[in-house]
Design a protein around this motif. Structure first.
Motif, PDB file in Angstrom:
ATOM      1  N   GLN A 218      37.323   1.358  61.226  1.00  0.00           N
ATOM      2  CA  GLN A 218      37.816   1.364  62.603  1.00  0.00           C
ATOM      3  C   GLN A 218      39.312   1.645  62.590  1.00  0.00           C
ATOM      4  O   GLN A 218      39.998   1.385  61.608  1.00  0.00           O
ATOM      5  CB  GLN A 218      37.589  -0.005  63.267  1.00  0.00           C
ATOM      6  CG  GLN A 218      36.158  -0.413  63.358  1.00  0.00           C
ATOM      7  CD  GLN A 218      35.357   0.478  64.268  1.00  0.00           C
ATOM      8  OE1 GLN A 218      35.837   0.901  65.307  1.00  0.00           O
ATOM      9  NE2 GLN A 218      34.138   0.785  63.882  1.00  0.00           N
ATOM     10  N   ARG A 219      39.796   2.126  63.701  1.00  0.00           N
ATOM     11  CA  ARG A 219      41.237   2.279  63.859  1.00  0.00           C
ATOM     12  C   ARG A 219      41.863   0.893  63.923  1.00  0.00           C
ATOM     13  O   ARG A 219      41.184  -0.104  64.149  1.00  0.00           O
ATOM     14  CB  ARG A 219      41.540   3.046  65.138  1.00  0.00           C
ATOM     15  CG  ARG A 219      40.967   4.442  65.130  1.00  0.00           C
ATOM     16  CD  ARG A 219      41.230   5.111  66.450  1.00  0.00           C
ATOM     17  NE  ARG A 219      40.458   6.333  66.547  1.00  0.00           N
ATOM     18  CZ  ARG A 219      40.321   7.017  67.642  1.00  0.00           C
ATOM     19  NH1 ARG A 219      40.903   6.625  68.750  1.00  0.00           N
ATOM     20  NH2 ARG A 219      39.592   8.106  67.668  1.00  0.00           N
ATOM     21  N   LYS A 220      43.152   0.840  63.768  1.00  0.00           N
ATOM     22  CA  LYS A 220      43.838  -0.455  63.757  1.00  0.00           C
ATOM     23  C   LYS A 220      43.700  -1.187  65.088  1.00  0.00           C
ATOM     24  O   LYS A 220      43.487  -2.387  65.131  1.00  0.00           O
ATOM     25  CB  LYS A 220      45.317  -0.247  63.423  1.00  0.00           C
ATOM     26  CG  LYS A 220      46.077  -1.534  63.291  1.00  0.00           C
ATOM     27  CD  LYS A 220      47.517  -1.299  62.882  1.00  0.00           C
ATOM     28  CE  LYS A 220      48.242  -2.621  62.781  1.00  0.00           C
ATOM     29  NZ  LYS A 220      49.612  -2.475  62.365  1.00  0.00           N
ATOM     30  N   THR A 221      43.815  -0.467  66.202  1.00  0.00           N
ATOM     31  CA  THR A 221      43.752  -1.091  67.515  1.00  0.00           C
ATOM     32  C   THR A 221      42.425  -0.766  68.183  1.00  0.00           C
ATOM     33  O   THR A 221      42.044   0.391  68.284  1.00  0.00           O
ATOM     34  CB  THR A 221      44.906  -0.587  68.410  1.00  0.00           C
ATOM     35  OG1 THR A 221      46.140  -0.861  67.756  1.00  0.00           O
ATOM     36  CG2 THR A 221      44.878  -1.273  69.761  1.00  0.00           C
ATOM     37  N   VAL A 222      41.726  -1.793  68.627  1.00  0.00           N
ATOM     38  CA  VAL A 222      40.468  -1.616  69.346  1.00  0.00           C
ATOM     39  C   VAL A 222      40.609  -2.371  70.666  1.00  0.00           C
ATOM     40  O   VAL A 222      40.954  -3.551  70.688  1.00  0.00           O
ATOM     41  CB  VAL A 222      39.269  -2.181  68.550  1.00  0.00           C
ATOM     42  CG1 VAL A 222      37.991  -2.062  69.358  1.00  0.00           C
ATOM     43  CG2 VAL A 222      39.138  -1.461  67.221  1.00  0.00           C
TER      44      VAL A 222
ATOM     45  N   CYS B 147      38.056   1.699  73.752  1.00  0.00           N
ATOM     46  CA  CYS B 147      38.906   2.712  73.140  1.00  0.00           C
ATOM     47  C   CYS B 147      39.430   2.172  71.828  1.00  0.00           C
ATOM     48  O   CYS B 147      40.075   1.129  71.800  1.00  0.00           O
ATOM     49  CB  CYS B 147      40.064   3.064  74.068  1.00  0.00           C
ATOM     50  SG  CYS B 147      41.183   4.283  73.355  1.00  0.00           S
ATOM     51  N   ARG B 148      39.143   2.856  70.764  1.00  0.00           N
ATOM     52  CA  ARG B 148      39.688   2.479  69.459  1.00  0.00           C
ATOM     53  C   ARG B 148      40.874   3.416  69.212  1.00  0.00           C
ATOM     54  O   ARG B 148      40.689   4.537  68.765  1.00  0.00           O
ATOM     55  CB  ARG B 148      38.626   2.617  68.389  1.00  0.00           C
ATOM     56  CG  ARG B 148      37.509   1.661  68.638  1.00  0.00           C
ATOM     57  CD  ARG B 148      36.394   1.890  67.700  1.00  0.00           C
ATOM     58  NE  ARG B 148      35.165   1.756  68.473  1.00  0.00           N
ATOM     59  CZ  ARG B 148      33.999   2.111  68.045  1.00  0.00           C
ATOM     60  NH1 ARG B 148      33.874   2.635  66.862  1.00  0.00           N
ATOM     61  NH2 ARG B 148      32.936   1.953  68.796  1.00  0.00           N
ATOM     62  N   CYS B 149      42.037   2.947  69.577  1.00  0.00           N
ATOM     63  CA  CYS B 149      43.221   3.818  69.578  1.00  0.00           C
ATOM     64  C   CYS B 149      44.003   3.714  68.288  1.00  0.00           C
ATOM     65  O   CYS B 149      43.998   2.729  67.635  1.00  0.00           O
ATOM     66  CB  CYS B 149      44.114   3.422  70.744  1.00  0.00           C
ATOM     67  SG  CYS B 149      43.203   3.273  72.285  1.00  0.00           S
TER      68      CYS B 149
ATOM     69  N   LYS C 265      34.079   7.689  69.425  1.00  0.00           N
ATOM     70  CA  LYS C 265      34.422   6.275  69.385  1.00  0.00           C
ATOM     71  C   LYS C 265      35.075   5.793  70.677  1.00  0.00           C
ATOM     72  O   LYS C 265      35.703   4.753  70.715  1.00  0.00           O
ATOM     73  CB  LYS C 265      35.351   5.995  68.200  1.00  0.00           C
ATOM     74  CG  LYS C 265      34.673   6.266  66.873  1.00  0.00           C
ATOM     75  CD  LYS C 265      35.599   5.974  65.725  1.00  0.00           C
ATOM     76  CE  LYS C 265      34.895   6.246  64.414  1.00  0.00           C
ATOM     77  NZ  LYS C 265      35.756   5.995  63.280  1.00  0.00           N
ATOM     78  N   GLU C 266      34.947   6.557  71.729  1.00  0.00           N
ATOM     79  CA  GLU C 266      35.526   6.183  73.011  1.00  0.00           C
ATOM     80  C   GLU C 266      34.476   6.284  74.105  1.00  0.00           C
ATOM     81  O   GLU C 266      33.589   7.130  74.039  1.00  0.00           O
ATOM     82  CB  GLU C 266      36.704   7.094  73.362  1.00  0.00           C
ATOM     83  CG  GLU C 266      37.836   7.018  72.360  1.00  0.00           C
ATOM     84  CD  GLU C 266      38.908   8.051  72.627  1.00  0.00           C
ATOM     85  OE1 GLU C 266      40.056   7.748  72.346  1.00  0.00           O
ATOM     86  OE2 GLU C 266      38.594   9.150  73.110  1.00  0.00           O
TER      87      GLU C 266
ATOM     88  N   ASP D  66      36.503  11.276  71.857  1.00  0.00           N
ATOM     89  CA  ASP D  66      35.705  11.385  70.639  1.00  0.00           C
ATOM     90  C   ASP D  66      34.538  10.397  70.676  1.00  0.00           C
ATOM     91  O   ASP D  66      34.360   9.657  71.643  1.00  0.00           O
ATOM     92  CB  ASP D  66      36.577  11.203  69.393  1.00  0.00           C
ATOM     93  CG  ASP D  66      37.113   9.794  69.191  1.00  0.00           C
ATOM     94  OD1 ASP D  66      36.497   8.834  69.691  1.00  0.00           O
ATOM     95  OD2 ASP D  66      38.134   9.641  68.511  1.00  0.00           O
TER      96      ASP D  66
END
Length: 123
Positions: free
Chosen positions: A62-66, A121-123, A96-97, A94
């Motif tokens: 996962q990205r750092k911020t979810v 949103c996994r930003c 993941k959003e 994408d």
């Protein structure tokens, strides 16, 4: 379903192993290699096999911020919120959003209550 279903399947598809207390009081582990019939059964083959005390799922990077949750806007902001979200959506989010709009209206058809925006949103 989970928000990442398009990339990773349903939640149940990502179950790797469980610990279950069966009706006779036995504590068993079930996975694709250990008690596979029980593992199949608790993933949708039926019900009342016991009480699952531990679930182990596959994990994905996962990205750092979810961010996941809802944001509430009053009716006067409706046009601005829709404009911003349509602009974001037109750029093609994408896999993941995701986003869902909910609007409640009064008996006369006017937006009298609040506008809810559900966002992941996994930003």
């Amino acid at each position: 379903m989970l928000w990442g279903s398009a990339a990773h399947g349903l939640v149940i598809d990502n179950l790797v192993r469980v610990t279950i207390v069966t009706a006779d009081g036995s504590i068993r582990t079930a996975s694709s290699t250990e008690n596979p019939d029980l593992f199949w059964a608790i993933r949708g083959g039926g019900c009342n096999f016991g009480v699952v005390t531990e679930f182990i799922y596959k994990l994905y990077p996962q990205r750092k911020t979810v961010y996941a949750g809802y944001i509430v806007f009053p009716p006067p902001m409706l046009e601005q919120v829709i404009s911003v979200t349509e602009k974001w959506w037109s750029k093609g989010p994408d896999e993941k959003e995701g986003i869902a709009h909910f609007l409640t209206r009064g008996p006369d058809g006017n937006a009298r209550t609040f506008y809810f925006l559900l966002v992941l949103c996994r930003c």
